[in-house]
Design a protein around this motif. Structure first.
Motif, PDB file in Angstrom:
ATOM      1  N   PHE A   1      -5.788   2.444  12.226  1.00  0.00           N
ATOM      2  CA  PHE A   1      -6.405   1.134  12.437  1.00  0.00           C
ATOM      3  C   PHE A   1      -6.355   0.372  11.117  1.00  0.00           C
ATOM      4  CE2 PHE A   1      -8.143   3.949  15.606  1.00  0.00           C
ATOM      5  CZ  PHE A   1      -8.142   3.183  16.766  1.00  0.00           C
ATOM      6  N   ASP A   2      -5.677  -0.761  11.147  1.00  0.00           N
ATOM      7  CA  ASP A   2      -5.417  -1.515   9.927  1.00  0.00           C
ATOM      8  C   ASP A   2      -5.655  -2.993  10.194  1.00  0.00           C
ATOM      9  OD1 ASP A   2      -4.583  -2.260   7.426  1.00  0.00           O
ATOM     10  OD2 ASP A   2      -2.456  -1.940   7.796  1.00  0.00           O
ATOM     11  N   ILE A   3      -6.034  -3.707   9.166  1.00  0.00           N
ATOM     12  CA  ILE A   3      -6.096  -5.167   9.242  1.00  0.00           C
ATOM     13  C   ILE A   3      -5.015  -5.682   8.304  1.00  0.00           C
ATOM     14  CG2 ILE A   3      -7.487  -7.235   8.894  1.00  0.00           C
ATOM     15  CD1 ILE A   3      -8.541  -5.553  11.123  1.00  0.00           C
ATOM     16  N   GLY A   4      -3.843  -5.897   8.849  1.00  0.00           N
ATOM     17  CA  GLY A   4      -2.709  -6.314   8.031  1.00  0.00           C
ATOM     18  C   GLY A   4      -1.681  -6.993   8.897  1.00  0.00           C
ATOM     19  N   SER A   5      -0.454  -7.016   8.421  1.00  0.00           N
ATOM     20  CA  SER A   5       0.595  -7.746   9.133  1.00  0.00           C
ATOM     21  C   SER A   5       0.878  -7.162  10.509  1.00  0.00           C
ATOM     22  CB  SER A   5       1.881  -7.752   8.297  1.00  0.00           C
ATOM     23  OG  SER A   5       2.296  -6.425   8.027  1.00  0.00           O
ATOM     24  N   LYS A   6       0.637  -5.853  10.690  1.00  0.00           N
ATOM     25  CA  LYS A   6       0.922  -5.235  11.989  1.00  0.00           C
ATOM     26  C   LYS A   6      -0.221  -5.440  12.985  1.00  0.00           C
ATOM     27  CE  LYS A   6       4.013  -1.677  10.217  1.00  0.00           C
ATOM     28  NZ  LYS A   6       4.291  -0.236  10.116  1.00  0.00           N
ATOM     29  N   HIS A   7      -1.433  -5.598  12.508  1.00  0.00           N
ATOM     30  CA  HIS A   7      -2.596  -5.840  13.369  1.00  0.00           C
ATOM     31  C   HIS A   7      -2.721  -4.804  14.482  1.00  0.00           C
ATOM     32  CE1 HIS A   7      -3.531  -9.608  11.408  1.00  0.00           C
ATOM     33  NE2 HIS A   7      -2.306 -10.035  11.601  1.00  0.00           N
ATOM     34  N   ASN A   8      -2.434  -3.530  14.174  1.00  0.00           N
ATOM     35  CA  ASN A   8      -2.471  -2.534  15.243  1.00  0.00           C
ATOM     36  C   ASN A   8      -3.883  -2.155  15.667  1.00  0.00           C
ATOM     37  OD1 ASN A   8      -3.140  -1.168  12.944  1.00  0.00           O
ATOM     38  ND2 ASN A   8      -1.631   0.457  13.164  1.00  0.00           N
ATOM     39  N   THR A   9      -4.888  -2.726  15.031  1.00  0.00           N
ATOM     40  CA  THR A   9      -6.270  -2.507  15.456  1.00  0.00           C
ATOM     41  C   THR A   9      -6.488  -2.964  16.895  1.00  0.00           C
ATOM     42  OG1 THR A   9      -7.143  -2.672  13.215  1.00  0.00           O
ATOM     43  CG2 THR A   9      -8.665  -3.195  14.992  1.00  0.00           C
TER      44      THR A   9
ATOM     45  N   GLU B   1      -0.980   1.154  -1.690  1.00  0.00           N
ATOM     46  CA  GLU B   1      -0.338   0.087  -2.455  1.00  0.00           C
ATOM     47  C   GLU B   1       1.162   0.214  -2.249  1.00  0.00           C
ATOM     48  OE1 GLU B   1       0.006  -1.719  -6.989  1.00  0.00           O
ATOM     49  OE2 GLU B   1      -1.541  -0.261  -6.503  1.00  0.00           O
ATOM     50  N   ILE B   2       1.754  -0.798  -1.643  1.00  0.00           N
ATOM     51  CA  ILE B   2       3.177  -0.776  -1.325  1.00  0.00           C
ATOM     52  C   ILE B   2       3.823  -2.031  -1.890  1.00  0.00           C
ATOM     53  CG2 ILE B   2       4.899  -0.662   0.512  1.00  0.00           C
ATOM     54  CD1 ILE B   2       2.736   0.586   2.297  1.00  0.00           C
ATOM     55  N   ARG B   3       4.678  -1.845  -2.879  1.00  0.00           N
ATOM     56  CA  ARG B   3       5.407  -2.955  -3.502  1.00  0.00           C
ATOM     57  C   ARG B   3       4.477  -4.085  -3.919  1.00  0.00           C
ATOM     58  NH1 ARG B   3      10.516  -3.389   0.689  1.00  0.00           N
ATOM     59  NH2 ARG B   3      10.789  -1.161   0.931  1.00  0.00           N
ATOM     60  N   GLY B   4       3.398  -3.710  -4.570  1.00  0.00           N
ATOM     61  CA  GLY B   4       2.479  -4.707  -5.092  1.00  0.00           C
ATOM     62  C   GLY B   4       1.422  -5.159  -4.111  1.00  0.00           C
ATOM     63  N   GLN B   5       1.574  -4.823  -2.832  1.00  0.00           N
ATOM     64  CA  GLN B   5       0.574  -5.192  -1.837  1.00  0.00           C
ATOM     65  C   GLN B   5      -0.369  -4.015  -1.615  1.00  0.00           C
ATOM     66  OE1 GLN B   5       2.526  -6.512   1.717  1.00  0.00           O
ATOM     67  NE2 GLN B   5       3.389  -8.341   0.764  1.00  0.00           N
ATOM     68  N   SER B   6      -1.656  -4.250  -1.813  1.00  0.00           N
ATOM     69  CA  SER B   6      -2.628  -3.173  -1.679  1.00  0.00           C
ATOM     70  C   SER B   6      -3.571  -3.454  -0.519  1.00  0.00           C
ATOM     71  CB  SER B   6      -3.425  -3.012  -2.977  1.00  0.00           C
ATOM     72  OG  SER B   6      -4.080  -4.226  -3.306  1.00  0.00           O
TER      73      SER B   6
END
Length: 681
Positions: free
Chosen positions: A207-215, A314-319
């Motif tokens: 469950f993530d709040i990010g570009s994928k929004h899989n929440t 942290e992936i390529r500067g995005q945390s």
């Protein structure tokens, strides 16, 4: 039971051609494992009958859980089919034993089904997403049932009726569409369960709040039949996202707390809980198994402290942060006698808790196996660099190797296939990477080689990177085993270990080694009677990098595979694939080469010819001395890169003993260097 006679009968089911190719001792060893399982089941059945009739007081022994480590190419599937034919040929109907087959690859399901169907038309049925509703009422009528790993996982998690698949009811007669008469039953028996490969053991969601929004994936899927109005639907989605976002932003620990407290009587929380009950019970959602699994996980997060782990990334500067909830699927709780066929079980032993190992000899001669470490950074970041410098360097290496290994198959990650196609590295085998509308299975790539016949006759294979899964894959396994007692942190890229916690690192290494060995044995290496040399090249620099780059030694990762699996007989070799951008020296070298080329063009004459000591170049400006000093620092590790760039200008740099040094650096033209090597100086 006379085992020798039984095994001879099983062997007799093979065609003459198959008998020529099969390794008889391996066949016998694996057959004995199946017959051990048969004896165990038969013994328990006898105890059960005695218990039911009052002849014994003790309950029957518990079902067994075994894993057989027969290596790839030893004929596990062949022996399995022969074993099933032997079971189906039992003339005493009351002694027949039923089996639930759990197979991962669709192609293998069809192969087993077709062969058993031809042997005995009514003994077997296969269940998939297209026929499940039609077939399920009659599953218990068939001696053998084939399902996928995914379906068994769902049954083990309560998504479906396990009893339907576990119990065999043997009728005197039955027919499709007829009402089955219980008075017509000969016997009822629980099935043996046989896996063709390691089961997943893991039930997990992220469950993530990010570009994928899989929440919200599960909610969007399951709420559709309720036909909520736009405002109500958005309110619930916003509330779910807010609950997860609040947990990720306010909980500074690595373990979740309940998203909604027990005394939370707010309208939003109560409405959400009511909607969850509705979507769980809605008839239209019964087949949406993946979404239902995510829903169950969200419910645990909603109501229970400690249900999930919070993972910082942290992936390529995005945390950011995400929640991973992962549980172990305990197949032993299914209470079925179980055998897993897993040739690399030794590398994933942590996941086989409660299983007994049934060892089988490995008859492969690994002295014919050459494992080549192609040292180059092939991380996801390196492969995504502008200009595809990593892929270009590997393609050049592949072209060179194909001169001595013309049947080499190149196996890239799915995302790299188009790049290697454009670079010409996979043109000879491009048909295997293209999706065909008339095939059920997906095209081959580095993470999808199961059941692929493209490799079975190849004597050379090039893996353009390690078959690494996303880091979350290994974290899910670790959480399912260790819960809150494992650190999910990751090391910097230049660290020898990928993960900080040794428990997690061991899981990663074990999974990776198992996958590598599976891929390698899909080549002609699986032909254990053959004496042909097999060469597998793997491009990576993950292990003991300082030794790899500077001492050219073989690292522990390769040694462990060789020692544990290949009896230290495999030949390990290390080489370099030069990617200029990897070391950040390509531009500087090219600048030196350009300056030296211009100086040579203006100053070299018949009276001042090449070859020439590097330090003699442009003495007034000390160009040669500066470059000599740079060479002395980098020559040992970057000789190939240096000469690759200088060759673009028509030159070669080499070492030779003179009155100044044991290893003075000289420069000459490519043609003069050829003459020097052919005829001497």
């Amino acid at each position: 039971m006379n085992r020798q006679i039984v095994i001879e009968k099983m062997f007799g089911y093979l065609t003459d051609e198959h008998k020529q190719n099969i390794h008889e001792e391996a066949f016998r060893d694996i057959a004995n494992v199946f017959l051990d399982l048969y004896d165990e089941y038969d013994h328990q059945w006898g105890q059960y009958v005695e218990f039911k009739t009052g002849e014994r007081e003790e309950k029957p022994d518990r079902p067994v859980s075994w894993v057989c480590n027969a290596s790839m190419g030893h004929g596990k599937t062949t022996v399995l089919i022969c074993f099933l034919k032997w079971l189906a040929s039992e003339t005493n109907r009351k002694k027949r034993i039923p089996v639930l087959l759990v197979i991962r690859e669709v192609g293998m399901i069809k192969d087993i089904y077709d062969e058993l169907k031809a042997f005995n038309d009514e003994c077997i049925v296969m269940v998939d997403s297209t026929n499940r509703q039609e077939i399920e009422p009659y599953i218990h009528c068939h001696q053998f049932v084939i399902i996928t790993h995914a379906r068994l996982d769902n049954l083990a998690l309560g998504l479906g009726n396990l009893h339907t698949y576990r119990l065999w009811k043997q009728y005197n007669t039955w027919a499709w569409g007829e009402i089955l008469d219980e008075d017509n039953i000969i016997s009822k028996r629980n099935r043996l369960m046989i896996f063709d490969e390691k089961p997943s053991f893991v039930n997990a969601s992220v469950f993530d709040i990010g570009s994928k929004h899989n929440t919200l994936d599960w909610f969007d899927d399951l709420a559709t039949p309720l036909k909520l109005d736009a405002l109500e639907s958005q309110c619930m989605k916003s509330y779910i996202a807010t609950l997860v976002a609040y947990q990720l932003s306010q909980n500074a620990t690595s373990v979740t707390t309940a998203l909604a407290q027990k005394d939370d009587l707010s309208l939003f929380t109560q409405t959400l809980k009511k909607i969850i009950i509705k979507i769980k019970n809605h008839e239209d959602n019964k087949g949406k198994l993946e979404s239902l699994r995510q829903l169950k996980h969200f419910q645990k997060l909603l109501n229970k402290d400690g249900a999930g782990r919070i993972d910082d990334y942290e992936i390529r500067g995005q945390s950011g942060r995400k929640i991973i909830i992962s549980e172990r699927i305990d197949y032993i709780k299914l209470k079925m006698n179980m055998l897993v066929l897993d040739g690399t079980a030794i590398f994933t032993s942590q996941q086989y808790k409660g299983f007994k190992l049934k060892e089988v000899n490995n008859y492969n001669d690994y002295s014919r196996f050459y494992y080549h470490i192609e040292t180059i950074n092939t991380s996801k970041y390196a492969r995504s660099k502008k200009g595809q410098t990593t892929q270009r360097a590997i393609s050049e290496r592949i072209m060179k190797l194909k001169q001595s290994h013309p049947d080499m198959f190149v196996l890239p990650m799915k995302s790299d296939i188009e790049i290697y196609k454009q670079l010409g590295a996979i043109l000879e085998d491009i048909q295997y990477f293209v999706e065909k509308s008339n095939e059920d299975s997906k095209p081959i790539n580095l993470l999808n080689t199961t059941g692929k016949n493209e490799l079975k006759d190849r004597k050379a294979l090039y893996l353009t990177s390690l078959p690494k899964m996303n880091a979350d894959h290994y974290k899910k396994i670790a959480i399912s085993l260790y819960g809150t007692k494992v650190d999910l942190g990751m090391n910097d890229e230049d660290d020898a270990n990928w993960f900080k916690d040794n428990k997690l690192e061991l899981i990663y290494c074990g999974e990776l080694q198992a996958e590598l060995l599976q891929i390698m044995h899909r080549t002609a290496l699986r032909k254990i009677k053959s004496k042909d040399e097999i060469h597998v090249f793997v491009a990576y620099d993950d292990e003991d990098m300082s030794k790899l780059k500077y001492q050219k030694s073989i690292p522990a990762f390769s040694h462990s595979m060789n020692q544990i699996y290949c009896a230290n007989k495999a030949v390990l070799q290390a080489d370099y694939v030069v990617d200029e951008s990897q070391y950040g020296r390509g531009d500087k070298l090219r600048n030196y080469a350009d300056l030296i080329h211009h100086w040579i063009h203006k100053n070299i004459t018949v009276f001042n010819p090449l070859p020439m000591r590097i330090s003699e170049i442009d003495k007034p400006n000390k160009l040669g001395e500066k470059f000599r000093d740079w060479l002395n620092k980098h020559w040992n590790e970057q000789e190939e890169l240096i000469n690759k760039i200088f060759s673009e200008f028509g030159y070669v740099i080499y070492e030779k003993k003179d009155r100044y040094s044991e290893k003075s650096k000289y420069i000459t033209t490519i043609q003069k260097n050829h003459d020097r090597l052919m005829f001497g100086e």
